[in-house]
Design a protein around this motif. Structure first.
Motif, short mmCIF file in Angstrom:
data_model
loop_
_atom_site.label_atom_id
_atom_site.label_comp_id
_atom_site.label_asym_id
_atom_site.label_seq_id
_atom_site.Cartn_x
_atom_site.Cartn_y
_atom_site.Cartn_z
N ARG A 49 -22.03 -10.46 60.83
CA ARG A 49 -22.23 -10.22 59.40
C ARG A 49 -22.89 -8.88 59.08
O ARG A 49 -23.37 -8.68 57.97
N SER A 50 -22.90 -7.97 60.07
CA SER A 50 -23.50 -6.65 59.80
C SER A 50 -22.99 -5.64 60.81
O SER A 50 -22.28 -5.98 61.76
N GLU A 51 -23.38 -4.39 60.63
CA GLU A 51 -22.99 -3.32 61.53
C GLU A 51 -23.72 -3.43 62.88
O GLU A 51 -23.30 -2.85 63.86
N GLN A 52 -24.83 -4.17 62.91
CA GLN A 52 -25.58 -4.36 64.15
C GLN A 52 -24.97 -5.52 64.94
O GLN A 52 -23.98 -6.10 64.55
N ASN A 53 -25.60 -5.83 66.06
CA ASN A 53 -25.12 -6.94 66.90
C ASN A 53 -25.64 -8.28 66.38
O ASN A 53 -26.20 -9.07 67.12
N ASP A 54 -25.42 -8.53 65.12
CA ASP A 54 -25.81 -9.79 64.48
C ASP A 54 -24.66 -10.77 64.69
O ASP A 54 -23.73 -10.83 63.90
N VAL A 55 -24.72 -11.53 65.80
CA VAL A 55 -23.60 -12.41 66.14
C VAL A 55 -24.11 -13.83 66.34
O VAL A 55 -25.12 -14.05 67.01
N ALA A 56 -23.38 -14.76 65.77
CA ALA A 56 -23.65 -16.19 65.93
C ALA A 56 -22.41 -16.83 66.54
O ALA A 56 -21.29 -16.56 66.10
N MET A 57 -22.61 -17.65 67.55
CA MET A 57 -21.50 -18.41 68.14
C MET A 57 -21.60 -19.84 67.60
O MET A 57 -22.66 -20.45 67.64
N ARG A 58 -20.48 -20.34 67.08
CA ARG A 58 -20.46 -21.69 66.51
C ARG A 58 -19.25 -22.46 67.03
O ARG A 58 -18.15 -21.92 67.10
N ILE A 59 -19.49 -23.72 67.37
CA ILE A 59 -18.44 -24.65 67.74
C ILE A 59 -18.59 -25.83 66.79
O ILE A 59 -19.53 -26.62 66.92
N TYR A 60 -17.70 -25.91 65.82
CA TYR A 60 -17.76 -26.98 64.84
C TYR A 60 -16.87 -28.13 65.28
O TYR A 60 -15.85 -27.94 65.96
N ASN A 61 -17.25 -29.33 64.89
CA ASN A 61 -16.44 -30.53 65.14
C ASN A 61 -16.15 -30.77 66.62
O ASN A 61 -15.05 -31.17 66.98
N LEU A 62 -17.14 -30.52 67.45
CA LEU A 62 -16.96 -30.80 68.88
C LEU A 62 -16.67 -32.29 69.07
O LEU A 62 -15.84 -32.67 69.88
N LEU A 63 -17.32 -33.10 68.26
CA LEU A 63 -17.13 -34.55 68.33
C LEU A 63 -17.36 -35.13 66.94
O LEU A 63 -18.31 -34.75 66.26
N ARG A 64 -16.48 -36.02 66.53
CA ARG A 64 -16.63 -36.71 65.24
C ARG A 64 -17.06 -38.15 65.53
O ARG A 64 -16.64 -38.73 66.52
N PHE A 65 -17.88 -38.70 64.64
CA PHE A 65 -18.35 -40.07 64.82
C PHE A 65 -18.49 -40.74 63.45
O PHE A 65 -18.48 -40.07 62.42
N THR A 66 -18.60 -42.04 63.46
CA THR A 66 -18.78 -42.79 62.21
C THR A 66 -20.27 -42.82 61.87
O THR A 66 -21.13 -42.68 62.76
N ALA A 67 -20.58 -43.00 60.61
CA ALA A 67 -21.96 -42.94 60.13
C ALA A 67 -22.87 -43.94 60.85
O ALA A 67 -24.05 -43.65 61.07
N ASP A 68 -22.33 -45.08 61.24
CA ASP A 68 -23.16 -46.08 61.91
C ASP A 68 -23.58 -45.65 63.33
O ASP A 68 -24.45 -46.27 63.92
N LYS A 69 -22.99 -44.60 63.86
CA LYS A 69 -23.32 -44.11 65.20
C LYS A 69 -24.28 -42.91 65.17
O LYS A 69 -24.58 -42.32 66.21
N GLN A 70 -24.80 -42.58 63.99
CA GLN A 70 -25.62 -41.38 63.87
C GLN A 70 -26.87 -41.44 64.75
O GLN A 70 -27.19 -40.45 65.42
N ASP A 71 -27.57 -42.56 64.79
CA ASP A 71 -28.78 -42.65 65.61
C ASP A 71 -28.47 -42.44 67.09
O ASP A 71 -29.19 -41.74 67.79
N GLU A 72 -27.38 -43.07 67.57
CA GLU A 72 -26.99 -42.90 68.96
C GLU A 72 -26.63 -41.45 69.27
O GLU A 72 -26.96 -40.91 70.33
#
Length: 139
Positions: A49-72
């Motif tokens: 997001r800039s001329e400098q080495n401002d880099v973020a690595m992101r991996i979205y949706n590596l795993l999907r789960f149902t709301a009832d599994k959130q604690d686990e």
């Protein structure tokens, strides 16, 4: 505008014969690459997001789960984060997903090589953590 870090990352990946794509948006540019590890497949974004080495690595949706599994999933992600450095696993409670992320130091000398190394480390870490995440999902 394609930022210099994006160009460096894309050039390094191509030098390693990795297929990737660069995209430019109004306030950011990114490199997208698909990865297949021993346990799963995922898409990695390197966002600048800039001329400098401002880099973020992101991996979205590596795993999907149902709301009832959130604690686990929170417990499994905490275990992964305790056992492995660098890559941070995150539970998104709104999307019910497990994501992974890493923020590069802004003073990184060779961002292309650092991004390649982090890509390889991430695949290794995900291979080690993914079975635990799946066990939390399915028991």
């Amino acid at each position: 505008m394609i930022f210099p870090a994006t160009e460096a990352i894309q050039e390094t990946f191509q030098a390693h014969a990795l297929k990737c794509a660069a995209e430019e948006h109004e306030n950011e540019s990114l490199v997208l690459i698909g990865m297949t590890s021993e346990t799963t497949s995922f898409r990695v974004l390197f966002i600048s997001r800039s001329e400098q080495n401002d880099v973020a690595m992101r991996i979205y949706n590596l795993l999907r789960f149902t709301a009832d599994k959130q604690d686990e999933m929170l417990e499994a992600v905490n275990t992964c984060n305790t056992n492995y450095r660098y890559l941070r696993f995150v539970v998104d409670p709104d999307e019910n997903t497990v994501d992974a992320e890493y923020d590069f130091p802004s003073n990184q000398e060779n961002i292309g090589d650092a991004a390649f190394e982090m890509l390889m480390r991430s695949a290794h870490i995900i291979d080690k953590c993914y079975p635990n995440l799946m066990h939390s999902l399915y028991g």
